[in-house]
Design an enzyme around this catalytic site. Structure first.
Site, PDB file in Angstrom:
ATOM      1  N   PRO A  88       0.827  -1.214   0.000  1.00  0.00           N
ATOM      2  CA  PRO A  88       0.000   0.000   0.000  1.00  0.00           C
ATOM      3  C   PRO A  88       0.860   1.263   0.000  1.00  0.00           C
ATOM      4  O   PRO A  88       0.404   2.337  -0.383  1.00  0.00           O
ATOM      5  CB  PRO A  88      -0.794  -0.108   1.305  1.00  0.00           C
ATOM      6  CG  PRO A  88      -0.643  -1.500   1.774  1.00  0.00           C
ATOM      7  CD  PRO A  88       0.641  -2.012   1.207  1.00  0.00           C
ATOM      8  N   GLU A 115       1.881  -8.025   8.637  1.00  0.00           N
ATOM      9  CA  GLU A 115       1.885  -6.545   8.656  1.00  0.00           C
ATOM     10  C   GLU A 115       2.727  -5.966   7.528  1.00  0.00           C
ATOM     11  O   GLU A 115       2.682  -4.779   7.233  1.00  0.00           O
ATOM     12  CB  GLU A 115       2.418  -6.033  10.010  1.00  0.00           C
ATOM     13  CG  GLU A 115       1.587  -6.471  11.203  1.00  0.00           C
ATOM     14  CD  GLU A 115       0.099  -6.216  10.950  1.00  0.00           C
ATOM     15  OE1 GLU A 115      -0.681  -7.189  11.021  1.00  0.00           O
ATOM     16  OE2 GLU A 115      -0.249  -5.059  10.608  1.00  0.00           O
ATOM     17  N   ARG A 153      -0.977  -8.303 -20.800  1.00  0.00           N
ATOM     18  CA  ARG A 153      -1.846  -8.001 -21.951  1.00  0.00           C
ATOM     19  C   ARG A 153      -1.256  -6.905 -22.836  1.00  0.00           C
ATOM     20  O   ARG A 153      -1.693  -6.722 -23.970  1.00  0.00           O
ATOM     21  CB  ARG A 153      -3.255  -7.599 -21.491  1.00  0.00           C
ATOM     22  CG  ARG A 153      -3.326  -6.308 -20.701  1.00  0.00           C
ATOM     23  CD  ARG A 153      -4.699  -6.060 -20.138  1.00  0.00           C
ATOM     24  NE  ARG A 153      -5.684  -5.829 -21.182  1.00  0.00           N
ATOM     25  CZ  ARG A 153      -5.833  -4.675 -21.829  1.00  0.00           C
ATOM     26  NH1 ARG A 153      -5.035  -3.659 -21.524  1.00  0.00           N
ATOM     27  NH2 ARG A 153      -6.767  -4.522 -22.751  1.00  0.00           N
ATOM     28  N   ASP A 168      -7.455   1.156 -25.179  1.00  0.00           N
ATOM     29  CA  ASP A 168      -7.847   0.924 -23.787  1.00  0.00           C
ATOM     30  C   ASP A 168      -8.310   2.209 -23.128  1.00  0.00           C
ATOM     31  O   ASP A 168      -7.838   3.280 -23.454  1.00  0.00           O
ATOM     32  CB  ASP A 168      -6.613   0.493 -22.970  1.00  0.00           C
ATOM     33  CG  ASP A 168      -6.373  -0.992 -23.073  1.00  0.00           C
ATOM     34  OD1 ASP A 168      -5.320  -1.426 -22.647  1.00  0.00           O
ATOM     35  OD2 ASP A 168      -7.261  -1.672 -23.611  1.00  0.00           O
TER      36      ASP A 168
HETATM   37  C1  4FV Z   1      -1.320  -4.070  -1.213  1.00  0.00           C
HETATM   38  C2  4FV Z   1      -2.011  -3.037  -1.873  1.00  0.00           C
HETATM   39  C3  4FV Z   1      -1.577  -4.551   0.146  1.00  0.00           C
HETATM   40  C4  4FV Z   1      -0.242  -5.046   3.041  1.00  0.00           C
HETATM   41  C5  4FV Z   1       0.179  -5.922   4.163  1.00  0.00           C
HETATM   42  C6  4FV Z   1      -0.087  -7.232   2.179  1.00  0.00           C
HETATM   43  C7  4FV Z   1      -0.829  -5.953   2.014  1.00  0.00           C
HETATM   44  C8  4FV Z   1       0.232  -7.316   3.635  1.00  0.00           C
HETATM   45  N1  4FV Z   1      -0.388  -4.521  -2.047  1.00  0.00           N
HETATM   46  N2  4FV Z   1      -1.469  -2.921  -3.121  1.00  0.00           N
HETATM   47  N3  4FV Z   1      -3.024  -2.277  -1.433  1.00  0.00           N
HETATM   48  N4  4FV Z   1      -0.676  -5.424   0.655  1.00  0.00           N
HETATM   49  O1  4FV Z   1      -2.554  -4.159   0.780  1.00  0.00           O
HETATM   50  O2  4FV Z   1      -0.503  -3.823  -3.190  1.00  0.00           O
HETATM   51  O3  4FV Z   1       1.530  -7.761   3.795  1.00  0.00           O
END
Ligand code: 4FV
Length: 265
Positions: A88, A115, A153, A168
């Site tokens: 994230p 986490e 793609r 697209d």
């Molecule tokens: C995430 C997202 C995501 C965070 C903690 C995996 C999680 C756990 N990855 N975009 N939004 N990952 O939430 O890519 O480890």
């Protein structure tokens, strides 16, 4: 393109490799793809990949060493690969970023769990962190699938001749125009006449105009982000003058609310 996904749940990808565009890209040898179990790079009897966070707090953190070994092994197999952590905290995945990744020789997609991943692993072994959206998943695996779908793609020849990624949504920075197919009448809803006209110039203009309209109403931010084409500016100018005339008329109605005002307004 070589794609390696580092995960503690490699079997989550078994069905992913066997469907749709991904399946075809593998069959056409456009990509070599594999899910690699991070546990295979642990050195303890219990194959531990996570531990408690320094500083206390809830949840667990992925240990750096197994991931470092897994990335090193993947780089052995694909020296030019770009290592991407799904997180994230990463850059937002966009069509432009998917297109950029489609130019890479290889991808090592690192899927966190718990986490997250020890920051020293991120700083020392990750080229790029990528987020598929501002929400928290339980793991990076689904995000890795989204990235692979969006990137593969775009690889040359993967989307058969009929379909091309050039039109697209977002490829031109706009939302796409609406699509229609048979039957001509559905539930009392008709297909826009112009699409049945065979007049390809008119159809193209309708598609451009509705794509612009959809974007104006649903994602105006996209119209501010990048320079538009002269035709798109022209269409927006035309709408602006229409809007100004309406608002001007509304102004006169308000200025003179008398029925007469309303009549000959
Ligand atoms: C995430 C997202 C995501 C965070 C903690 C995996 C999680 C756990 N990855 N975009 N939004 N990952 O939430 O890519 O480890």
């Amino acid at each position: 393109m070589d794609i390696e996904v580092l995960t503690i749940f490699p079997t989550m990808f078994d069905l992913f490799w066997e469907h749709g565009i991904i399946r075809r890209a593998i069959a056409q040898a456009k990509i070599r793809a594999a899910a690699v179990d991070i546990r295979a790079y642990t050195q303890d009897r219990h194959q531990v990949t996570d531990d408690r966070p320094y500083g206390g707090g809830c949840g667990m953190v992925m240990k750096p060493e197994p991931l470092a070994r897994a990335i090193a092994a993947a780089r052995e197999r694909s020296p030019q690969a770009v290592s991407v952590l799904m997180s994230p905290q990463g850059e937002p995945l966009t069509q432009a970023r998917a297109a950029a990744l489609a130019g890479a020789r290889g991808l090592i997609l690192v899927c966190g769990r718990y986490e997250g991943v020890d920051e020293r692993l991120v700083e020392s072994r990750i080229d790029y962190a990528l987020s598929i959206g501002d929400y928290v998943l339980t793991g990076g695996e689904l995000a890795a699938m989204v990235v692979m779908d969006a990137v593969v793609r775009l690889l040359p020849g993967v989307l058969g001749g009929a379909t091309s990624a050039d039109h697209d949504s977002f490829a031109e920075g706009l939302l796409e125009h609406p699509h229609y197919t048979r039957p001509q009448a559905f539930d009392g809803y008709a297909v826009p006449e112009v699409l049945l006209s065979g007049n390809h110039q008119a159809i193209d203009h309708w598609r451009r105009e509705t794509a612009l309209m959809q974007t104006l109403f649903r994602r105006p931010d996209l119209l501010e982000e990048r320079p538009l084409e002269p035709l798109q500016i022209e269409i927006l100018e035309r709408w602006r003058s229409k809007l100004e005339r309406i608002l001007h008329q509304q102004g006169t109605h308000r200025a003179d609310p008398s029925p007469r005002g309303r009549q000959d307004g």
